[in-house]
Design a protein around this motif. Structure first.
Motif, PDB file in Angstrom:
ATOM      1  N   ILE A   1      34.335  53.856  34.949  1.00 20.04           N
ATOM      2  CA  ILE A   1      34.847  52.521  34.656  1.00 20.04           C
ATOM      3  C   ILE A   1      33.769  51.473  34.882  1.00 20.04           C
ATOM      4  O   ILE A   1      33.590  50.543  34.074  1.00 20.04           O
ATOM      5  CB  ILE A   1      36.080  52.219  35.532  1.00 20.04           C
ATOM      6  N   ARG A   2      33.023  51.614  35.972  1.00 18.83           N
ATOM      7  CA  ARG A   2      31.936  50.655  36.226  1.00 18.83           C
ATOM      8  C   ARG A   2      30.924  50.675  35.082  1.00 18.83           C
ATOM      9  O   ARG A   2      30.463  49.628  34.607  1.00 18.83           O
ATOM     10  CB  ARG A   2      31.232  51.002  37.540  1.00 18.83           C
TER      11      ARG A   2
ATOM     12  N   ALA B   1      43.334  49.351  27.772  1.00 14.84           N
ATOM     13  CA  ALA B   1      43.557  49.978  29.068  1.00 14.84           C
ATOM     14  C   ALA B   1      42.645  51.187  29.157  1.00 14.84           C
ATOM     15  O   ALA B   1      42.611  52.021  28.244  1.00 14.84           O
ATOM     16  CB  ALA B   1      45.014  50.407  29.223  1.00 14.84           C
ATOM     17  N   LEU B   2      41.902  51.274  30.258  1.00 14.99           N
ATOM     18  CA  LEU B   2      40.933  52.358  30.445  1.00 14.99           C
ATOM     19  C   LEU B   2      41.352  53.238  31.609  1.00 14.99           C
ATOM     20  O   LEU B   2      41.788  52.739  32.652  1.00 14.99           O
ATOM     21  CB  LEU B   2      39.540  51.791  30.723  1.00 14.99           C
ATOM     22  N   PHE B   3      41.212  54.547  31.411  1.00  7.83           N
ATOM     23  CA  PHE B   3      41.411  55.525  32.476  1.00  7.83           C
ATOM     24  C   PHE B   3      40.206  56.458  32.494  1.00  7.83           C
ATOM     25  O   PHE B   3      39.627  56.756  31.454  1.00  7.83           O
ATOM     26  CB  PHE B   3      42.686  56.340  32.259  1.00  7.83           C
TER      27      PHE B   3
ATOM     28  N   ILE C   1      36.010  42.280  37.637  1.00  9.68           N
ATOM     29  CA  ILE C   1      37.134  42.986  37.003  1.00  9.68           C
ATOM     30  C   ILE C   1      37.764  43.930  38.023  1.00  9.68           C
ATOM     31  O   ILE C   1      37.080  44.760  38.624  1.00  9.68           O
ATOM     32  CB  ILE C   1      36.658  43.762  35.767  1.00  9.68           C
ATOM     33  N   PRO C   2      39.092  43.844  38.248  1.00 11.24           N
ATOM     34  CA  PRO C   2      39.769  44.702  39.217  1.00 11.24           C
ATOM     35  C   PRO C   2      39.796  46.164  38.749  1.00 11.24           C
ATOM     36  O   PRO C   2      40.074  46.456  37.577  1.00 11.24           O
ATOM     37  CB  PRO C   2      41.187  44.129  39.284  1.00 11.24           C
TER      38      PRO C   2
ATOM     39  N   SER D   1      40.945  56.812  37.829  1.00 10.32           N
ATOM     40  CA  SER D   1      40.577  55.408  37.973  1.00 10.32           C
ATOM     41  C   SER D   1      41.020  54.659  36.731  1.00 10.32           C
ATOM     42  O   SER D   1      41.098  55.234  35.636  1.00 10.32           O
ATOM     43  CB  SER D   1      39.063  55.255  38.151  1.00 10.32           C
ATOM     44  N   GLY D   2      41.304  53.366  36.906  1.00 12.50           N
ATOM     45  CA  GLY D   2      41.763  52.597  35.768  1.00 12.50           C
ATOM     46  C   GLY D   2      41.384  51.140  35.853  1.00 12.50           C
ATOM     47  O   GLY D   2      41.082  50.613  36.927  1.00 12.50           O
ATOM     48  N   ALA D   3      41.386  50.480  34.695  1.00 17.09           N
ATOM     49  CA  ALA D   3      41.109  49.048  34.606  1.00 17.09           C
ATOM     50  C   ALA D   3      41.582  48.553  33.248  1.00 17.09           C
ATOM     51  O   ALA D   3      41.832  49.346  32.328  1.00 17.09           O
ATOM     52  CB  ALA D   3      39.616  48.756  34.789  1.00 17.09           C
TER      53      ALA D   3
END
Length: 532
Positions: A202-203, A193-195, A173-174, A185-187
């Motif tokens: 995020i990991r 959508a996560l920040f 996942i980028p 950080s975001g993904a």
């Protein structure tokens, strides 16, 4: 050294922003039942990204624009400017602490969930190098392709403003991270959508999603707590008290006493009803609340003797209530200390020892009122118990008071009162005095007060005021000056005003009620806020 102050501010401001949004919309939508939103029984799905040891999770379960439209329709033209300013303030807090322009990059695609979480008290679990909590914001997408387009624009805009973007992949996942302060950080995970304030958050969210046993969504206590919140809601919060205490103490936002919270969870479901923002609350403990204060069987008639704009604490058998509370808190020294400090703060302000001199003879109904005014004006009323010699108890109090004050009797409207006065000589021929306390009784009620007029009015009211329902045990009114309320709050629970200060100006009254629950591991209640 970890960037503790910055990330703590990010988490606190985000949580406060969510609370402000509840109060902002709640006070308007409650004015017109036709435009009030009924809420939903849906549970936040973002909890699958959040670790089960997360101290705090709060979710808005309705699209902010939907709330905003209903709010605009319900608001009088004269109030719309103020409402718009507060909405702008909410967006400014998000932009300042999360670098996100809500109107420009989030609004076009946001769905019906916005979740904020303190995911960990310390990301690397190494207290030797300080504490850096993890903070996560998860937003549901109403239109995933549209969301991807706007999120790309968001990161491109940060880069154009000089931010250095770092790219990596975790489990395929980028992830994107800025090296700015505050860091972001975001993904994108599925439809969310996560920040976060750190790429490790995020990991961890990806790990929690892939190994379901790690996530809050599959924690039995979380599921049991949330499932018991029955009513429809516009928002939901879950608190892991033990982890919250660790985070709050190390971040400096809670006092040391609150760093020792029990292994228990708190669930809150927010709804709008009858012009009030209501929060159904559940406190679920790891052991039975065998000594929890018992619920009153009938409404407390003494509340009818207090002014309608007083802040009121009511109950039955003060001695037993205090003993039960102290026993229930024995396993938790921090909370026990808080209760003792609260009692001591009140004792210092009133001027006599409540536990030794008052609790022992109040075995019936009681009501303690903090009255409106610039000074600390108070009133304590109690019903007489046939097996208690109240006169002897009052005589002992008078004898103790005589060591420091002048004690005398007066007659007001055929009511005999005993007054404790502090006398001062202005010159050899003039002596002035200030009333420190006054007490008196009728056939049914005995009362103490800081003012002669307040006590006489209570013992001989011209009309009965509204009586609180039997399950209510505290009613707070904003007639108590806000600066004093915040000072008293901080003296009682150090650090709690950091969370409540932005919300207190919007509250005109609050009612706390204890409700019955057959499970002795659960304390059920309801908090109702009347908002301005």
């Amino acid at each position: 050294m970890k960037k503790q102050k910055v990330v703590v501010a990010m988490g606190i401001i985000a949580a406060v922003a969510l609370l402000i949004s509840f109060s902002l919309w709640g006070r308007v939508l409650g004015q017109r039942p036709a435009s009030a939103l009924t809420g939903t029984r849906m549970q936040p799905l973002a909890t699958k990204f959040i670790a089960k040891q997360a101290p705090l999770v709060a979710s808005l379960l309705i699209n902010p624009d939907r709330l905003g439209l209903a709010t605009s329709l319900a608001t009088a033209p004269s109030e719309r400017r103020r409402l718009h300013q507060e909405w702008q303030q909410w967006q400014s807090l998000i932009k300042q602490n999360w670098l996100i322009d809500y109107d420009r990059y989030i609004r076009p695609w946001l769905g019906n969930e916005l979740t904020l979480a303190v995911t960990s008290p310390d990301l690397d679990r190494d207290s030797s190098n300080g504490y850096q909590p993890g903070y996560l914001m998860a937003m549901a997408m109403a239109d995933q392709p549209r969301a991807q387009k706007y999120l790309e624009k968001f990161w491109q805009n940060l880069a154009s403003q000089g931010a250095n973007l770092l790219f990596e992949q975790h489990e395929g996942i980028p992830l994107i991270t800025t090296d700015s302060t505050p860091s972001l950080s975001g993904a994108t995970l599925g439809n969310y959508a996560l920040f976060a304030n750190d790429v490790r958050v995020i990991r961890n969210a990806i790990n929690d999603l892939q190994v379901s046993d790690l996530s809050l969504a599959n924690l039995p206590r979380y599921r049991a707590t949330i499932d018991r919140l029955g009513q429809k809601r516009i928002g939901l919060a879950f608190v892991n008290l033990e982890e919250l205490g660790t985070w709050g103490k190390e971040s400096g936002f809670l006092g040391n006493a609150l760093g020792d919270l029990p292994n228990a969870s708190l669930g809150l479901g927010f709804s709008i009803k009858d012009r009030q923002l209501q929060s159904e609350t559940l406190l679920v403990a790891d052991r039975p609340w065998t000594e929890a204060p018992t619920l009153p069987s009938n409404p407390n008639p003494l509340t009818q003797l207090l002014p309608p704009d007083a802040t009121v604490f009511v109950g039955h058998d003060l001695q037993q209530t205090w003993e039960q509370l102290r026993s229930a808190l024995t396993p938790y020294p921090g909370l026990q200390s808080l209760a003792q400090n609260a009692l001591q703060s009140l004792t210092d302000r009133i001027g006599f020892d409540l536990e030794q001199d008052i609790f022992s003879w109040i075995r019936g109904d009681y009501a303690l009122g903090i009255l409106p005014g610039k000074n600390f004006n108070w009133l304590l009323l109690a019903t007489k118990s046939p097996d208690i010699n109240v006169t002897a108890a009052l005589d002992r109090l008078d004898h103790q008071a005589q060591q420091h004050l002048t004690v005398g009797k007066i007659q007001v409207k055929d009511q005999e009162l005993t007054v404790w006065t502090s006398l001062q000589a202005e010159n050899p021929t003039i002596v002035s005095g200030a009333v420190q306390a006054v007490h008196g009784m009728t056939d049914r009620v005995v009362g103490f007060a800081s003012s002669v007029s307040d006590l006489v009015t209570a013992l001989h009211p011209s009309r009965a005021n509204k009586q609180l329902p039997k399950q209510d045990f505290a009613y707070f009114h904003r007639s108590v000056p806000l600066p004093y309320a915040q000072t008293l709050l901080n003296e009682t629970i150090p650090g709690l005003d950091n969370f409540l200060a932005p919300v207190l100006p919007h509250i005109t009254a609050a009612t706390i009620a204890r409700l019955p629950d057959p499970n002795n591991h659960i304390l059920r209640g309801e908090i109702s806020l009347r908002l301005q």
